[in-house]
Design an enzyme around this catalytic site. Sequence first.
Site, PDB file in Angstrom:
ATOM      1  N   GLU A 100      28.211 -62.289  -7.652  1.00 38.74           N
ATOM      2  CA  GLU A 100      27.712 -62.219  -9.023  1.00 38.74           C
ATOM      3  C   GLU A 100      26.344 -62.890  -9.100  1.00 38.74           C
ATOM      4  OE1 GLU A 100      30.818 -63.679 -11.681  1.00 38.74           O
ATOM      5  OE2 GLU A 100      32.308 -63.215 -10.136  1.00 38.74           O
ATOM      6  N   GLU A 157      28.646 -61.629 -20.710  1.00 43.02           N
ATOM      7  CA  GLU A 157      29.927 -62.343 -20.804  1.00 43.02           C
ATOM      8  C   GLU A 157      29.701 -63.645 -21.558  1.00 43.02           C
ATOM      9  OE1 GLU A 157      33.125 -64.604 -17.807  1.00 43.02           O
ATOM     10  OE2 GLU A 157      31.507 -63.382 -16.987  1.00 43.02           O
TER      11      GLU A 157
END
Length: 367
Positions: free
Chosen positions: A178, A281
């Site tokens: 990520e 997010e």
Amino acid sequence: MEFKIVLFCMFLFINIILSHAAMNKFTVKSIKSQDGDVIDCVDIYHQPAFDHPLLKDHTIKVAPSYHPEGSNNGKKQKVPQIWQLSGECPEGTIPIRRTENGAASMTKKKPIFSSSISTDADVQLRHEYAYTQTPTGKYFGTKAIINVWQPYVEGSREFSLSQLWIVAGWGSTLNTIEVGWHVFPQIYGGSNSTRLFIYWTNDGYRTTGCYNLGCAGFVQTNNQMAIGGAISQSEITLLVWKDQKQNVWWLQYNGVILGYWPTTIFTLLKDSASLVQWGGEIINSSPNGMHTGTDMGSGSFPQAGPGKASYFRNLQLVNDANTLISPPNNLGGIATNKACYNINVGVNSNWGNFFYYGGPGKNPNCP
């Protein structure tokens, strides 16, 4: 169970302190940044990566064996960060942002597939998303251009991020790489600066994984970019790809190669990814019993459009021929709480595959 958790946390904390003490012996130079960060220039062969038992005898790779854009863009270039105004790290060292009590390594994440992990802590700290993803397949990397904001983050345990996910597996077998930007005051001494971050796990965030260089795994090769340092650009370009000859996943930021994840630290990502995702997010800790006011992206809904809404543009994938290709044009948007954060996906000649995403969190439709 609680006693075991306490013992584990104490063990982790002690090891972090010992590793930081050991690292201090190999700090060649320390730089106090104007934004309050302290950057330690650490001998490249004594960086945290080599604390990993599988990397004890690892030889650092100087450059990729090939580049999916057709040329190796790993030449030394200036990557402006605020700390660079106060000095630079010598050749043979890498810049590591000094952390407080190992906070960056002790904070765990959670997958988009929220059903794969459930703990008491997750019930109170709900992760909410606005993202798009590829169909299940075989992928060797991705490239994307992302605009950068400084979102408001409300709760002390909350964050707001925009990132790409390279994914293989599910649940306890989940492997991820990520990369993106985030605002996460808890792990940066209360700072609300927008920062470049990386993260990885090979067991669904259970016992592996960390932010930035908070644990062994990522091998940094660049001496000009502090991962976890503040971002000064309004738009960044990220490229992650698997070098199938070297068996590593390279990371490139704004045309500059920063380093790589050796495939030996993974299980399923040893071969390839089965899914690529892009999006935003946040953590909602429900302060005062209400939905958080933490922004995702710019804090504007996608319909605000250019200049106001956050975006990802020119999404591309790396295929098994080591070539950048466009994703399917029918990518759909997924928002887990549309009244608070949303996403609009599109395709055009200038931006290729793109999407606007984000939102303000708490609002009349998101109480």
